[in-house]
Scaffold this active site. Sequence first.
Site, short mmCIF file in Angstrom:
data_model
loop_
_atom_site.label_atom_id
_atom_site.label_comp_id
_atom_site.label_asym_id
_atom_site.label_seq_id
_atom_site.Cartn_x
_atom_site.Cartn_y
_atom_site.Cartn_z
N ASP A 1 -47.05 -33.60 11.23
CA ASP A 1 -48.22 -32.92 11.77
C ASP A 1 -48.72 -31.96 10.69
OD1 ASP A 1 -50.08 -32.07 13.71
OD2 ASP A 1 -48.78 -30.39 14.25
N ASP B 1 -51.36 -28.81 11.40
CA ASP B 1 -51.50 -27.45 11.93
C ASP B 1 -50.15 -26.94 12.43
OD1 ASP B 1 -54.39 -27.08 11.73
OD2 ASP B 1 -54.52 -28.68 13.20
#
Length: 266
Positions: free
Chosen positions: A15, A17
Site C-alpha cells: 500500500d 498511504d
Amino acid sequence: MDLKQLLEKKGFICDMDGVIYHGNRLLPGVKEFLDWLQKEEKNFLFLTNSGQNTPRELQQKLERMGLAVDASHFYTSALATAHFLNSQAPGCSAYVMGDHGLQNALYDAGITYNDVNPDYVVVGEPAGYGLAMITKAVRLVNAGAKLIATNYDLTGPTESGIAPACRALLAPIELATGKQAYYVGKPNPLMMRTGLKLLGVHSEDAVMIGDRMDTDIVAGIESGLDTVLVLSGVTTREECLNFPYRPRLILDGVGDIPAAAQTLAL
C-alpha cells in the site's frame, strides 16, 4: 512467518498511504526499503486504493521525495475501476465524482463522462466534494444509474491527521438512495488478482504490506498472501485485537525490513 521468512519472499505488494508516505511526507525507512527491494531484485508493486493520481504522477511524487521507481510499479483503484467497468459494459458512460486520476483512467478505457443519463455513477475521492455533487449523484442513481465506488477506505492518513475517504463520502448517496455501491478496490479480490498478475509472482511467494486491517490485511488473507501490518498509518497494535483475523507479522514500518536484512547478514 518471521522476519527471515519475509526476507525470502519473491514478491512484495505494498500500500502507499500510511506505508510509504503521509501526504507529501516520506515515512522513515522507506528509502532503505526500496533500495533493498531493488538490490535483492524483488518483484514489487505499489497497490493503492487512492485513485486521485495516475501511475506517472505517483512516479513523479516519489521522485520529488528522492525515490526512483518506474511507473509500471503502480496500480490504483482508479485503474481497477476502469478495467472493471470496461469488462462489464464496454463503451458505457458514467457520472464521475473523482479527480483526474479517476477521470483519466475511465477515459483511457473508453468510458465517457455523462451527467444526464449515465449507466454508472462512479464515486472516488473528489477534492470538490459537496452537496451539489451528492444531490446530482442521488438523482442519477434514483433514475437507474448503477452505483460504483473506487475503494472501501473509510478514512485515510494525511500530513495533518486522519481525513474521510471514499466510503465516508459515499455514505450520503447510499443512505439517500437506499442503494449499496459495488466497491472495486481492496479488499475486492478483483484488484488483488490483477495486482498479483502484474507482480508476476504466485500468491504463496508474495506478501501484502499495508496499514489497514479492513482493506490491506483482509485483501492479502483472502488472496492467499502472507500479510504484514505496519503501524505507520491508521491502525494501532491495540486496534488489531478488534478484528477476527490477524496479520502474520506486525512491524513499526517498512524500514524494519532492510534493518532485519542487515542484522541477519552480520
